[in-house]
Design an enzyme around this catalytic site. Structure first.
Site, PDB file in Angstrom:
ATOM      1  N   HIS A 166       0.845  -1.218   0.000  1.00 13.75           N
ATOM      2  CA  HIS A 166       0.000   0.000   0.000  1.00 13.75           C
ATOM      3  C   HIS A 166       0.864   1.246   0.000  1.00 13.75           C
ATOM      4  O   HIS A 166       1.034   1.862   1.056  1.00 13.75           O
ATOM      5  CB  HIS A 166      -0.908  -0.021   1.228  1.00 13.75           C
ATOM      6  CG  HIS A 166      -2.081   0.890   1.134  1.00 13.75           C
ATOM      7  ND1 HIS A 166      -2.045   2.209   1.508  1.00 13.75           N
ATOM      8  CD2 HIS A 166      -3.338   0.665   0.705  1.00 13.75           C
ATOM      9  CE1 HIS A 166      -3.229   2.765   1.338  1.00 13.75           C
ATOM     10  NE2 HIS A 166      -4.031   1.838   0.855  1.00 13.75           N
ATOM     11  N   PHE A 167       1.392   1.697  -0.929  1.00 10.32           N
ATOM     12  CA  PHE A 167       1.549   1.206  -2.295  1.00 10.32           C
ATOM     13  C   PHE A 167       3.040   1.065  -2.514  1.00 10.32           C
ATOM     14  O   PHE A 167       3.795   1.927  -2.056  1.00 10.32           O
ATOM     15  CB  PHE A 167       0.948   2.200  -3.290  1.00 10.32           C
ATOM     16  CG  PHE A 167      -0.516   2.462  -3.056  1.00 10.32           C
ATOM     17  CD1 PHE A 167      -1.463   1.552  -3.488  1.00 10.32           C
ATOM     18  CD2 PHE A 167      -0.939   3.595  -2.378  1.00 10.32           C
ATOM     19  CE1 PHE A 167      -2.822   1.787  -3.278  1.00 10.32           C
ATOM     20  CE2 PHE A 167      -2.292   3.823  -2.161  1.00 10.32           C
ATOM     21  CZ  PHE A 167      -3.238   2.922  -2.606  1.00 10.32           C
TER      22      PHE A 167
END
Length: 145
Positions: free
Chosen positions: A52-53
């Site tokens: 993420h991410f």
């Protein structure tokens, strides 16, 4: 209850049932009159940043919410019986206003609005460098774990 010295991580671990990788409070600076100021140091080593991410790590909003929920439990310090746990029961008015990224210090503020018959509500705010990152009200139920 009023806190005269900060609670360090060993004290936080005594108070919360959570364990790695889900302890989202590193320190509690103050608890007074149903209000709490706590801290989550956000590092690149957090497991959630792997997904993420990968190219732009951002702390998920649900984990900011969980950090505020954990901080909220310190509003109840001294009001819960041994073995009781606060369970998330609802979220109202959640707003996420800025990204939280590795290297940020997430200051967690919670104020107890009420606690009656095992149900409670806190008004919460998460800040980075004095800027609001998230705000919401958290509803919880207190019960035996």
């Amino acid at each position: 209850m009023s806190l005269m010295t900060p609670l360090l991580i060993r004290d936080v671990l005594k108070a919360l049932p959570h364990r790695y990788p889900f302890v989202l409070v590193d320190r509690v600076f103050s608890t007074e009159n149903g209000e709490v100021h706590a801290l989550k140091n956000v590092t690149i080593n957090e497991p959630f940043f792997m997904g993420h991410f990968p190219t732009e790590p951002v702390m998920p909003g649900v984990l900011i919410t969980e950090a505020l929920a954990q901080a909220s439990m310190f509003c109840l310090h001294g009001q819960m019986e041994p073995g009781q746990i606060g369970y998330l029961a609802g979220i109202e008015g959640a707003r996420f206003k800025r990204k939280v990224i590795p290297g940020d210090q997430l200051h967690l503020h919670a104020k107890l609005e009420f606690l009656r018959r095992g149900l409670g509500k806190t008004t919460c705010r998460a800040e980075v460098d004095g800027e609001v990152a998230a705000e919401m009200q958290i509803l919880f139920a207190v019960a035996k774990g």
